[in-house]
Design a protein around this motif. Structure first.
Motif, PDB file in Angstrom:
ATOM      1  N   ASP A 114      -8.140 -13.977  -0.981  1.00 35.29           N
ATOM      2  CA  ASP A 114      -7.845 -15.032  -1.959  1.00 35.29           C
ATOM      3  C   ASP A 114      -8.774 -16.224  -1.777  1.00 35.29           C
ATOM      4  OD1 ASP A 114      -5.839 -13.524  -3.106  1.00 35.29           O
ATOM      5  OD2 ASP A 114      -4.215 -14.506  -1.982  1.00 35.29           O
ATOM      6  N   GLU A 115      -9.028 -16.589  -0.526  1.00 30.90           N
ATOM      7  CA  GLU A 115      -9.942 -17.701  -0.247  1.00 30.90           C
ATOM      8  C   GLU A 115     -11.339 -17.402  -0.780  1.00 30.90           C
ATOM      9  OE1 GLU A 115     -12.287 -19.435   3.641  1.00 30.90           O
ATOM     10  OE2 GLU A 115     -10.321 -18.528   3.948  1.00 30.90           O
ATOM     11  N   ILE A 116     -11.814 -16.190  -0.561  1.00 30.69           N
ATOM     12  CA  ILE A 116     -13.141 -15.788  -1.044  1.00 30.69           C
ATOM     13  C   ILE A 116     -13.168 -15.782  -2.566  1.00 30.69           C
ATOM     14  CG2 ILE A 116     -14.817 -13.901  -1.120  1.00 30.69           C
ATOM     15  CD1 ILE A 116     -13.739 -13.159   1.754  1.00 30.69           C
ATOM     16  N   MET A 117     -12.117 -15.249  -3.178  1.00 32.59           N
ATOM     17  CA  MET A 117     -12.061 -15.200  -4.643  1.00 32.59           C
ATOM     18  C   MET A 117     -12.070 -16.609  -5.245  1.00 32.59           C
ATOM     19  SD  MET A 117     -12.085 -12.037  -5.658  1.00 32.59           S
ATOM     20  CE  MET A 117     -11.584 -12.189  -7.354  1.00 32.59           C
ATOM     21  N   ASN A 118     -11.415 -17.542  -4.591  1.00 32.61           N
ATOM     22  CA  ASN A 118     -11.344 -18.918  -5.101  1.00 32.61           C
ATOM     23  C   ASN A 118     -12.683 -19.627  -5.052  1.00 32.61           C
ATOM     24  OD1 ASN A 118      -8.652 -18.822  -5.806  1.00 32.61           O
ATOM     25  ND2 ASN A 118      -7.966 -19.529  -3.806  1.00 32.61           N
ATOM     26  N   ARG A 119     -13.562 -19.207  -4.167  1.00 34.14           N
ATOM     27  CA  ARG A 119     -14.880 -19.843  -4.073  1.00 34.14           C
ATOM     28  C   ARG A 119     -15.991 -18.805  -4.231  1.00 34.14           C
ATOM     29  NH1 ARG A 119     -16.883 -19.190   1.115  1.00 34.14           N
ATOM     30  NH2 ARG A 119     -15.369 -18.435   2.597  1.00 34.14           N
ATOM     31  N   LEU A 120     -15.752 -17.851  -5.110  1.00 31.32           N
ATOM     32  CA  LEU A 120     -16.648 -16.709  -5.292  1.00 31.32           C
ATOM     33  C   LEU A 120     -18.090 -17.126  -5.559  1.00 31.32           C
ATOM     34  CD1 LEU A 120     -16.370 -13.660  -5.192  1.00 31.32           C
ATOM     35  CD2 LEU A 120     -15.993 -13.671  -7.639  1.00 31.32           C
ATOM     36  N   SER A 121     -18.300 -18.108  -6.408  1.00 30.76           N
ATOM     37  CA  SER A 121     -19.673 -18.503  -6.750  1.00 30.76           C
ATOM     38  C   SER A 121     -20.373 -19.209  -5.592  1.00 30.76           C
ATOM     39  CB  SER A 121     -19.678 -19.394  -7.988  1.00 30.76           C
ATOM     40  OG  SER A 121     -18.998 -20.587  -7.730  1.00 30.76           O
ATOM     41  N   LEU A 122     -19.620 -19.688  -4.617  1.00 31.42           N
ATOM     42  CA  LEU A 122     -20.207 -20.387  -3.476  1.00 31.42           C
ATOM     43  C   LEU A 122     -20.280 -19.523  -2.223  1.00 31.42           C
ATOM     44  CD1 LEU A 122     -18.247 -23.751  -3.862  1.00 31.42           C
ATOM     45  CD2 LEU A 122     -20.534 -23.213  -4.717  1.00 31.42           C
ATOM     46  N   THR A 123     -19.796 -18.292  -2.322  1.00 22.75           N
ATOM     47  CA  THR A 123     -19.690 -17.439  -1.146  1.00 22.75           C
ATOM     48  C   THR A 123     -21.038 -16.856  -0.761  1.00 22.75           C
ATOM     49  OG1 THR A 123     -17.412 -16.866  -1.666  1.00 22.75           O
ATOM     50  CG2 THR A 123     -18.587 -15.355  -0.241  1.00 22.75           C
ATOM     51  N   ASN A 124     -21.342 -16.907   0.509  1.00 22.52           N
ATOM     52  CA  ASN A 124     -22.516 -16.238   1.062  1.00 22.52           C
ATOM     53  C   ASN A 124     -22.046 -14.851   1.521  1.00 22.52           C
ATOM     54  OD1 ASN A 124     -24.714 -15.293   2.409  1.00 22.52           O
ATOM     55  ND2 ASN A 124     -24.900 -17.028   3.799  1.00 22.52           N
ATOM     56  N   PHE A 125     -22.351 -13.846   0.734  1.00 28.53           N
ATOM     57  CA  PHE A 125     -21.852 -12.505   1.010  1.00 28.53           C
ATOM     58  C   PHE A 125     -22.435 -11.919   2.294  1.00 28.53           C
ATOM     59  CE2 PHE A 125     -21.327 -12.759  -3.686  1.00 28.53           C
ATOM     60  CZ  PHE A 125     -19.946 -12.745  -3.681  1.00 28.53           C
ATOM     61  N   ASP A 126     -23.527 -12.492   2.789  1.00 35.32           N
ATOM     62  CA  ASP A 126     -24.097 -12.042   4.064  1.00 35.32           C
ATOM     63  C   ASP A 126     -23.111 -12.245   5.211  1.00 35.32           C
ATOM     64  OD1 ASP A 126     -26.575 -11.243   3.041  1.00 35.32           O
ATOM     65  OD2 ASP A 126     -27.407 -13.256   3.230  1.00 35.32           O
ATOM     66  N   GLU A 127     -22.238 -13.223   5.075  1.00 33.87           N
ATOM     67  CA  GLU A 127     -21.312 -13.569   6.145  1.00 33.87           C
ATOM     68  C   GLU A 127     -20.061 -12.698   6.163  1.00 33.87           C
ATOM     69  OE1 GLU A 127     -20.468 -17.672   5.487  1.00 33.87           O
ATOM     70  OE2 GLU A 127     -22.504 -18.314   5.975  1.00 33.87           O
ATOM     71  N   LEU A 128     -19.829 -11.912   5.121  1.00 33.32           N
ATOM     72  CA  LEU A 128     -18.613 -11.110   5.032  1.00 33.32           C
ATOM     73  C   LEU A 128     -18.819  -9.740   5.649  1.00 33.32           C
ATOM     74  CD1 LEU A 128     -17.564 -11.908   1.357  1.00 33.32           C
ATOM     75  CD2 LEU A 128     -16.893 -13.090   3.445  1.00 33.32           C
ATOM     76  N   ASP A 129     -17.750  -9.208   6.240  1.00 32.29           N
ATOM     77  CA  ASP A 129     -17.862  -7.846   6.761  1.00 32.29           C
ATOM     78  C   ASP A 129     -17.616  -6.858   5.614  1.00 32.29           C
ATOM     79  OD1 ASP A 129     -15.068  -6.879   6.633  1.00 32.29           O
ATOM     80  OD2 ASP A 129     -14.666  -8.284   8.263  1.00 32.29           O
ATOM     81  N   PRO A 130     -18.002  -5.597   5.783  1.00 33.59           N
ATOM     82  CA  PRO A 130     -17.896  -4.625   4.690  1.00 33.59           C
ATOM     83  C   PRO A 130     -16.483  -4.443   4.140  1.00 33.59           C
ATOM     84  CG  PRO A 130     -19.292  -3.755   6.419  1.00 33.59           C
ATOM     85  CD  PRO A 130     -18.694  -5.026   6.936  1.00 33.59           C
ATOM     86  N   ILE A 131     -15.479  -4.506   4.982  1.00 32.04           N
ATOM     87  CA  ILE A 131     -14.100  -4.340   4.511  1.00 32.04           C
ATOM     88  C   ILE A 131     -13.709  -5.506   3.608  1.00 32.04           C
ATOM     89  CG2 ILE A 131     -11.683  -4.092   5.219  1.00 32.04           C
ATOM     90  CD1 ILE A 131     -13.553  -1.665   5.874  1.00 32.04           C
TER      91      ILE A 131
END
Length: 71
Positions: free
Chosen positions: A25-42
């Motif tokens: 939910d936190e990621i979805m709320n800031r989707l346009s600002l998210t650095n996807f490099d920092e997220l794990d595959p799951i």
């Protein structure tokens, strides 16, 4: 997001396993600002699933869905 999943490699169970709902939910709320490099595959898989699930009109139009069903 899809490119990041490809770059990190498909992990077994990526779309079956769940990430923490609060984190998704936190990621979805800031989707346009998210650095996807920092997220794990799951987390990436969970965010992509939620994004597609929450689309108001789905991925395919009603007409296209019917065409696919009749193939």
């Amino acid at each position: 997001m899809i490119n990041q999943i490809k770059k990190k490699g498909i992990v077994e169970g990526i779309f079956r396993l769940s990430a923490l709902n609060a984190r998704v939910d936190e990621i979805m709320n800031r989707l346009s600002l998210t650095n996807f490099d920092e997220l794990d595959p799951i987390e990436l898989g969970a965010v992509l699933k939620k994004f597609v699930h929450d689309l108001p009109d789905g991925v395919f139009s009603d007409y296209l869905q019917q065409q696919i069903i009749h193939i």
